[in-house]
Design a protein around this motif. Structure first.
Motif, short mmCIF file in Angstrom:
data_model
loop_
_atom_site.label_atom_id
_atom_site.label_comp_id
_atom_site.label_asym_id
_atom_site.label_seq_id
_atom_site.Cartn_x
_atom_site.Cartn_y
_atom_site.Cartn_z
N PHE A 168 8.47 -13.64 4.21
CA PHE A 168 7.40 -13.62 4.90
C PHE A 168 6.19 -14.54 4.64
CE2 PHE A 168 7.70 -8.65 5.97
CZ PHE A 168 8.78 -8.79 7.07
N ARG A 209 3.68 -5.67 8.46
CA ARG A 209 3.59 -7.09 8.24
C ARG A 209 4.53 -7.90 9.18
NH1 ARG A 209 3.76 -11.32 3.17
NH2 ARG A 209 2.67 -12.61 4.06
N ALA A 210 5.91 -7.16 9.31
CA ALA A 210 6.76 -7.96 10.04
C ALA A 210 6.46 -8.17 11.52
CB ALA A 210 8.11 -7.28 10.15
N LEU A 213 3.69 -10.81 12.01
CA LEU A 213 4.27 -12.04 12.06
C LEU A 213 5.12 -12.41 13.05
CD1 LEU A 213 5.17 -12.22 8.10
CD2 LEU A 213 3.29 -13.62 9.46
#
Length: 679
Positions: A168, A209-210, A213
């Motif tokens: 990440f 967070r994925a 992003l």
């Protein structure tokens, strides 16, 4: 003669062609001819061992961090998993990475984790749908993982949960990445040594967070459910398809992506099986799966049936893994095997008092018996002493296979006597899918890397600049050339380097060897590791390291040379158990520490003198004597792990940079101006 010399095959500058004496026509014969791909090899293993234990992992106790017994998937369990996960991968690529690039019409699947059974299951699942795997390794240098993802244009990665935060953080420099599939449950409901650092809340943050992003984050169970809900038909590979891409270790420069075909890996594993013919094997998977050696070993053992137990990932606990698994074969590399030898020999033949005396007597007796009869066992000494030693490695070892570098003959002889098992050395490169040569099981000599695998041709090419000629008598010497179906397809995106590596249909290995009078092959050194010192003499630091490391006061060393000087120098790591009492006597100080002894001028002078005397006793020339040494109290890997590849091979360029100041002082001692080594 263990090799067959093809009549009238010499040409100027090249030796005759040599083949395995049991396969003089240069082929495998017809055995296992129906197996042409890794997918077919998997089906073969399913047919011969459907209910047998196949892939094993150790139970983990989160309360105290300990590991228990191995738990197993049968071959049938694994086959069902491969079908379901392979179908799931089809859906993942179609839905989340429809524009995924690759080699030709095939797509890569990145693999980023320590050795574990999910690694192998994911690889066979990729193969089931004609995809190829790319091992991602972050132990070569800081940016290695990023380089591999970008160079291979990987869109989908299967990884352990601990790798996800790092990926990440690096998303801005790995634009091809679209999907991450976690080997561990993202709800953290299954605790293992990797997931214990996470909890449901932190895993939830990864999901969040994925999304931020723009990355699709799944776990393997979710992909399995996709495949079970909507199965897809298998699309098996052809022999010419790519099976895997492995990156070179980086010992001689930037990593290269080596494309290996199914035909190549099957040819190599089949030839190794025909040489060893091991069956019902129990194998400990500990060499990083990102490279090809461990997978090549597993493929080899699958012909006769294999249980693969995966190491828990902590190198300090390898002995514990061995005790739990009780393997019948141990595939390792010299640094690992040397460590086992040092521990065992100190407790036996190196011990003091009655134990040491008895062990040395037993050792001499078994070596003599083995040399005269070829019998690895001894009724008396095994019962009295060596069965207890063998029990430390599970008590069932029949064969140790060593690759990567030359193994000290004393280590080989000790293992044969103490463990009542044979030790064979082999040779291969990433470019040959790890296949090349292997020692015969009925050959109890040492100091060589065996003979060509069945179906492999070898010859030598003269290297007159280094003083190695195919006309040397009685043993031809030169660069090893290999002609085999195992040779790689190409370096990804580097056609010039691919062409430079090939000499017609022959792979130029860059390694200097000699053909012995028995037909066996002895490794001398890497051609790229030769240096010319200023008297115009070429020397091989690697060869010198393999010789000097046999001195009883030396644990390991790094030899350096440069054309501005007429002497080579070395960074020496002493064997503390032998060195400290010797050095305290030399320094007349009974309480001096290891660090103090290493900097003591008298100790340095006396060790240098001892190494020069030793060099003369083993036949080294004056040019190969060490001009000056620096004594390093800490093992190289502890001082700077970046000096080693993941296969624990010394990266000479990195070692030269790390010890630049020490080398500068050493070269000042031997005379002349310091110039940074070009190694």
């Amino acid at each position: 003669m263990q090799t067959f010399k093809v009549p009238s095959s010499e040409v100027p500058g090249y030796s005759a062609i040599y083949r395995n004496s049991l396969f003089k026509d240069g082929t495998h014969g017809g055995e296992f001819a129906h197996i042409t791909t890794a997918y077919e090899l998997f089906q073969h293993h399913l047919a011969i061992a459907p209910k047998s234990e196949f892939l094993g992992t150790r139970q983990f106790n989160p309360a105290d961090g300990s590991f228990g017994a191995y738990e197993w998937l049968t071959t049938t369990d694994a086959a069902e998993y491969v079908e379901d996960f392979g179908s799931g991968l089809d859906h993942v690529f179609a839905k989340y990475a429809p524009d995924a690039k690759g080699y030709g019409t095939q797509q890569p699947l990145g693999m980023y984790a320590n050795n574990r059974y999910e690694w192998s299951l994911a690889e066979f699942s990729a193969i089931r749908s004609r995809r190829y795997t790319v091992g991602i390794c972050d132990s070569v240098n800081v940016g290695s993982a990023d380089y591999i993802i970008n160079h291979a244009e990987i869109s989908v990665v299967v990884c352990s949960i601990d790798k996800i935060p790092r990926m990440f953080d690096r998303m801005s420099i790995t634009p091809s990445l679209r999907v991450i599939i976690c080997m561990d449950r993202l709800d953290c409901s299954r605790i293992n040594s990797v997931t214990q650092a996470f909890c449901a809340e932190s895993a939830g943050m990864l999901r969040k967070r994925a999304v931020e992003l723009g990355i699709t984050l799944l776990d393997m169970d979710e992909v399995l459910e996709m495949g079970r809900a909507t199965p897809t038909p298998a699309c098996p590979p052809t022999p010419s398809d790519i099976c895997t891409m492995c990156y070179t270790s980086g010992t001689t420069g930037e990593q290269k992506g080596v494309l290996l075909t199914h035909q190549g890996l099957i040819h190599g594993s089949r030839s190794c099986h025909l040489s060893l013919r091991l069956s019902d094997t129990t194998h400990l998977s500990l060499i990083p799966l990102a490279h090809c050696m461990d997978r090549y070993a597993t493929y080899t053992f699958m012909y006769g049936g294999v249980r693969v137990g995966y190491a828990n990932g902590d190198r300090a606990l390898i002995a514990d893994d061995i005790q739990a698994l009780r393997p019948t074969v141990l595939v390792g590399f010299p640094l690992l095997l040397n460590g086992i030898y040092e521990s065992m020999s100190k407790a036996t033949i190196g011990a003091k008092g009655v134990t040491g005396a008895l062990s040395r007597m037993a050792y001499r007796s078994k070596k003599k018996r083995l040399a005269s009869t070829g019998n690895l066992s001894h009724g008396l000494w095994d019962r009295v002493l060596f069965n207890k030693v063998a029990a430390k490695l599970g008590g069932r070892l029949k064969t140790i296979i060593s690759g990567a570098m030359s193994l000290n003959p004393e280590v080989i002889n000790f293992f044969r006597a103490a463990l009542s098992c044979n030790v064979v050395q082999g040779y291969g490169q990433t470019e040959t899918g790890a296949a090349g040569t292997i020692q015969r099981l009925d050959d109890f000599t040492s100091g060589h890397i065996g003979v060509p695998n069945p179906g492999n041709d070898i010859r030598l090419r003269s290297k007159p600049d280094f003083g190695y000629l195919v006309t040397d008598s009685p043993c031809p010497r030169g660069e090893l050339m290999i002609r085999t179906k195992s040779v790689f397809a190409e370096y990804l995106g580097e056609p010039e380097k691919t062409r430079d590596t090939m000499d017609g249909e022959w792979l130029a290995t860059g390694d200097i060897v000699q053909i012995n009078t028995t037909g066996t092959i002895s490794f001398i050194s890497r051609a790229k590791h030769h240096v010319k010192i200023n008297n115009s003499c070429w020397v091989s630091p690697e060869r010198l390291e393999n010789i000097y490391v046999q001195h009883p006061l030396v644990q390991s060393l790094f030899v350096d040379g440069h054309d501005d000087y007429n002497k080579v120098v070395a960074i020496v790591v002493p064997d503390s158990a032998e060195f400290v009492p010797w050095a305290r006597t030399v320094a007349s100080s009974t309480a001096a520490s290891l660090e103090e002894l290493c900097t003591n001028a008298t100790v340095v002078q006396e060790l240098t003198k001892s190494l020069r005397i030793y060099s003369a006793s083993v036949g080294l020339s004056v040019d190969e004597q060490l001009g000056a040494i620096y004594i390093e109290p800490m093992p190289f890997r502890e001082r700077n792990s970046g000096m080693y590849t993941s296969l624990l091979k010394l990266k000479r360029r990195e070692a030269s940079k790390f010890y630049a100041e020490q080398l500068k002082k050493l070269y000042t001692e031997v005379g002349g101006l310091f110039v940074a080594s070009s190694l």
